[in-house]
Design a protein around this motif. Structure first.
Motif, PDB file in Angstrom:
ATOM      1  N   VAL A  33     -62.411  26.564 -55.251  1.00 20.91           N
ATOM      2  CA  VAL A  33     -62.909  25.201 -55.047  1.00 20.91           C
ATOM      3  C   VAL A  33     -64.046  25.286 -54.041  1.00 20.91           C
ATOM      4  O   VAL A  33     -64.082  26.201 -53.224  1.00 20.91           O
ATOM      5  N   ILE A  49     -63.467  17.684 -51.329  1.00 21.01           N
ATOM      6  CA  ILE A  49     -63.413  18.725 -52.355  1.00 21.01           C
ATOM      7  C   ILE A  49     -63.474  18.073 -53.728  1.00 21.01           C
ATOM      8  O   ILE A  49     -62.507  17.450 -54.154  1.00 21.01           O
ATOM      9  N   PRO A  50     -64.609  18.145 -54.414  1.00 21.12           N
ATOM     10  CA  PRO A  50     -64.667  17.524 -55.742  1.00 21.12           C
ATOM     11  C   PRO A  50     -63.911  18.356 -56.773  1.00 21.12           C
ATOM     12  O   PRO A  50     -64.151  19.552 -56.911  1.00 21.12           O
ATOM     13  N   VAL A  51     -62.978  17.710 -57.474  1.00 27.36           N
ATOM     14  CA  VAL A  51     -62.183  18.406 -58.483  1.00 27.36           C
ATOM     15  C   VAL A  51     -63.089  18.916 -59.612  1.00 27.36           C
ATOM     16  O   VAL A  51     -62.870  19.983 -60.171  1.00 27.36           O
ATOM     17  N   SER A  52     -64.128  18.133 -59.916  1.00 22.79           N
ATOM     18  CA  SER A  52     -64.998  18.503 -61.031  1.00 22.79           C
ATOM     19  C   SER A  52     -65.699  19.826 -60.779  1.00 22.79           C
ATOM     20  O   SER A  52     -66.069  20.534 -61.696  1.00 22.79           O
ATOM     21  N   SER A  87     -64.454  22.522 -59.443  1.00 24.52           N
ATOM     22  CA  SER A  87     -63.555  23.639 -59.175  1.00 24.52           C
ATOM     23  C   SER A  87     -63.803  24.712 -60.230  1.00 24.52           C
ATOM     24  O   SER A  87     -64.399  24.454 -61.269  1.00 24.52           O
ATOM     25  N   PHE A  88     -63.359  25.907 -59.937  1.00 20.86           N
ATOM     26  CA  PHE A  88     -63.676  27.068 -60.766  1.00 20.86           C
ATOM     27  C   PHE A  88     -62.376  27.728 -61.195  1.00 20.86           C
ATOM     28  O   PHE A  88     -61.453  27.879 -60.396  1.00 20.86           O
TER      29      PHE A  88
END
Lengths: 638, 221
Positions: free
Chosen positions: B60, B67-70, B72-73
């Motif tokens: 992330v 922390i943007p969920v979109s 995340s890796f």
């Protein structure tokens, strides 16, 4: 790309309303665009008067306080816990925030994108209804309405989880209209003739082009801006807001709130380009909703018989249930329900007085005791009441008391019929012991206070939470004066009250486990009343009495009052007030669920979140008990 | 430090790696609030740097406290080496349904994602070695990013007087307990990455803002 984090966000969201009403796929669209925000204690998420963010928020862990600031005084509106949503204003109206959101402790929140949320839920009425309610709750109830004491404001009808919300709105099918060529005078005459507050201006093909309301006439004509001969097109509001025929009540209301208007034009295809078929007014919405506090209250006041009172009071229970389901702040719920309970009692007394052969011989006061006296009674509980009558010459005492005993008998019987059980300990006004003259009452309290013993403490803890429901308030005031005078000379009495307040220790055992009942029928159940609520109620009573604070009866208000006058312990008192509200809500929810008083909680039926919430309430109990021990020197007092 | 003759000619590298290197020529942000952090975690077939392989990477990224969920890796890597004994920890079976990519594809995606951000991992040394080994196998140089190890940082963040009470080794689970971080999705790479990010933010909040919020203090060797 697979996004496990988004899936976990969904898992959490879907356990809370309104997300439980959204499908997992749609929820995932929202979760994927969610931002996880970490806040340290004291961090501010948004401030009043700031432009709206593109997100609304849900607490993942921790707690967020919402404050209302006016004239530089910060007032706590509510504390949002795990699962609570807030910051909803931008969802409903394009306005700046009205409240400030600050982390009450270390907190993690989910910032949910409004755009994605709206596209995922645009056809979901239930979700919207929940949101307007939640919004209306935080926006108005907590401070505006309570401060102004106008808790029965009718602009909050959406706070009911009734089927009616999904009913098609019952609009006026024969709207009064006038053509665009009319003069204002002609339009106004039509409005008078039909006794209505608004008129729709239509063109030749009956399409709505504008609307004129009473206030337009007031603002634009009566002020002299336009002559009464002006054309309606000069002063009408245009364009009108339109809707389709199959509009639901919830939708209609949402549209009105969004556009801050009171009338919707119903047209054939729902746009302004088709024929007008009706008008939905705010009043129509209210009538359809029906189950509002003010409607119930009116019904109570009109009731001529106990049976009608019972029906009205039962409606209040439905109301209570829906309030709780929608997470409306407890302070608002308590105010509404106690107002209704008081009204029921008053009406029962009125009915009883009519049954008496003569009017009362002297002034009297009907007192509510215990939880109703503290104005915290939510569910039907036992009735605890008492009656004070004015002093009479000795030779008339017996006859006078007999009169009031008969009156009290009628009242308690009718309260029983309505749903308030008789008090097991017979603490009711139809008991000669608790139906006495003012002088007798003063003597009674003095004896309790000046020579306390365990029985006196038990009784006085119930009788000290009195409030005047009906009759002559000056009798109660003079009783209060006597009580506070007596209190000045009784350190011992405080010690007794104090030991009562610390009797049940903190509800968490050494292993941070809940202390449950050890034996009897309630074995392994957690007694939320004796372990959670009573210590707080007892502590609050002791604190206000020892500080000579009069006329504050609510436990949470008592703590708030203490927070005001004892700034050093402000935080403790505020958390006690909060804990009390949270625990009451818990008890009431459990009570509604199991159709009982909600006193005993089966721990395994609680979710982990609920247990956490409960535990959070116990710290203030422990802290306040420690404070009392020190302040009243209770360590060595048995 | 002129050991240039040991270096491979840069032109051998694929474009994405050159772009990655290019990112480090920019002057890094000195301000912590404006720095992009990437918290990451790897799930592997075991603990041997040479023999074991990376099965998945989760990460992330964040600037500040959001922390943007979109962003995340999460990816899963096709590997020939497979050890059944670690399956019970990470749950990635040999033929599980996830879409898997080759090591090279994974490297490209990961480097594109991390860019020149400051990397955070729990027991960072292990994850760093595993990734570096993967880079080496594919003919690329080591990671150039600055590293923060939450395990080390936690111990540093404790006041001197508590030194004797400190454990030698803090697992991710220990830190979750110490710092009251919710354990959700433990033992998936992205779940652990998010937990690591939370732990980092919580430690940061506990640090003395005047004294300790400096790069020298935060960074791990």
């Amino acid at each position: 790309m697979k996004n496990s984090i988004a899936e976990r966000v969904c898992d959490f969201l879907k356990t809370y309303p309104p997300f439980d009403l959204i499908t997992f796929e749609k929820l995932l669209e929202i979760a994927e665009q969610t931002v996880i925000v970490y806040l340290e204690k004291g961090d501010t998420l948004f401030k009043a008067d700031q432009p709206a963010n593109e997100y609304f928020y849900m607490v993942r862990a921790g707690a967020i306080s919402l404050f209302h600031t006016e004239n530089n005084t910060k007032e706590l509106v509510t504390i949002n816990d795990t699962g609570d949503i807030f910051g909803l204003r931008p969802l409903i109206a394009r306005e700046n925030y009205k409240l400030t959101a600050t982390a009450n402790e270390e907190t993690i929140i989910y910032a949910l994108p409004i755009k994605n949320f709206q596209s995922a839920t645009k056809t979901n009425d239930k979700v919207y209804k929940y949101l307007i309610t939640a919004f209306a709750t935080n926006a108005y109830d907590s401070y505006t309405t309570e401060e102004n004491n106008e808790i029965f404001k009718d602009y909050l009808p959406s706070t009911h989880l009734d089927v009616v919300n999904f009913q098609t709105a019952n609009y006026t099918k024969t709207p009064v209209t006038c053509p665009v060529q009319s003069t204002l005078q002609e339009a106004a005459s039509l409005m008078c003739q039909h006794k209505i507050g608004c008129i729709i201006v239509v063109d030749d093909t009956k399409k709505p082009v504008g609307i004129i309301t009473n206030s337009d006439i007031k603002n634009k004509i009566a002020t002299g801006k336009f002559p009464i001969t002006t054309l309606v097109t000069n002063i009408m509001n245009s364009p009108v807001i339109t809707a389709k025929k199959d509009l639901t009540v919830a939708d209609g209301q949402l549209k009105m709130i969004k556009n801050s208007i009171g009338h919707l034009c119903i047209t054939k295809d729902g746009t302004i380009n088709s024929r007008l078929v009706g008008v939905l007014t705010h009043h129509d919405v209210l009538v359809t909703l029906g189950n509002t506090p003010s409607v119930i209250l009116k019904e109570i006041k009109r009731a001529k018989r106990t049976k009608k009172l019972r029906i009205a009071r039962l409606k209040a229970n439905t109301l209570l249930k829906s309030y709780l389901e929608q997470n409306i702040p407890l302070t608002h719920i308590i105010n509404v329900i106690s107002e209704i309970n008081d009204a029921v009692t008053i009406q029962a007394i009125e009915i009883a007085l009519k049954k008496m052969p003569t009017p009362p011989p002297v002034a009297f006061s009907w007192l509510a005791l215990g939880s109703q006296g503290r104005r915290e009674q939510l569910l039907f509980t036992d009735q605890d009441n008492a009656l004070i009558f004015d002093d009479v010459p000795e030779d008339q005492y017996e006859a006078t008391q007999a009169y009031f005993l008969q009156l009290a008998k009628y009242v308690t019987k009718s309260l029983n019929k309505i749903g308030f059980e008789y008090c097991e300990a017979d603490m009711m006004a139809n008991n000669p012991e608790w139906c006495k003259s003012i002088s007798e009452w003063k003597t009674q309290f003095q004896s309790w206070i000046l020579s306390p013993d365990n029985k006196a403490i038990l009784l006085s803890s119930i009788f000290l939470d009195y409030s005047n429901i009906y009759g002559d308030e000056s009798l109660v005031d003079s009783l209060s004066e006597t009580i506070f005078e007596a209190l000045e000379n009784s350190a011992l009495f405080y010690k007794f009250l104090g030991s009562e307040a610390i009797k049940s220790p903190s509800p968490l055992g050494i292993f941070k486990q809940f202390v449950v009942e050890q034996n009897g029928e309630q074995k392994d159940l957690f007694n939320i009343k004796s372990r959670g609520l009573m210590p707080l109620i007892d502590a609050a009573r002791l604190l206000v009495l020892s500080n000579q604070i009069k006329n504050v009866n609510n436990t949470y208000e008592r703590f708030e009052k203490m927070a005001e006058i004892d700034a050093n312990n402000k935080e403790l008192y505020e958390s006690c007030s909060y804990a009390f509200k949270a625990l009451s809500k818990f008890k009431t929810k459990q009570g509604l669920l199991h159709h009982n008083s909600g006193k005993f909680i089966k721990l395994e039926t609680l979710s982990k979140e609920e247990k956490l919430k409960l535990k959070r309430c116990f710290k203030p109990i422990h802290d306040i008990q420690e404070t009392l021990k020190l302040r009243f020197d209770l360590k060595n007092f048995i | 430090m002129n050991f240039n003759w040991f270096r491979k000619e840069k032109t051998d590298y694929p474009d994405f790696y050159l772009a990655y290197l290019e990112g480090f020529k920019k002057k890094p942000k000195s301000n912590i609030e404006e720095t992009r952090f990437v918290a990451f975690d790897t799930e592997t077939t075991g603990f041997d740097r040479k023999e074991d392989r990376v099965l998945s990477i989760g990460a992330v990224s964040f600037v500040g406290k959001s922390i943007p969920v979109s962003n995340s890796f999460e990816l899963y890597i096709h590997q020939d080496i497979f050890k059944s004994e670690t399956v019970k920890i990470h749950g990635i079976r040999k033929n599980s349904g996830y879409k898997k990519v080759t090591e090279m594809e994974a490297i490209q995606a990961f480097l594109d994602y991390i860019k020149n951000s400051v990397l955070i991992a729990h027991h960072a040394g292990f994850d760093k070695n595993m990734i570096n080994e993967m880079l080496r196998r594919n003919g690329l140089g080591k990671l150039k990013n600055k590293f923060i190890d939450t395990g080390v940082l936690f111990k540093k963040s404790k006041h001197k007087i508590y030194e004797d009470t400190l454990q030698k080794h803090y697992s991710l689970d220990d830190l979750c307990k110490e710092l009251n971080v919710l354990k959700v999705d433990r033992h998936t790479a992205s779940g652990d990455a998010l937990i690591t990010a939370m732990i980092f933010l919580k430690i940061l909040a506990r640090l003395d803002k005047q004294k300790h919020l400096k790069w020298g203090y935060l960074l791990h060797g």
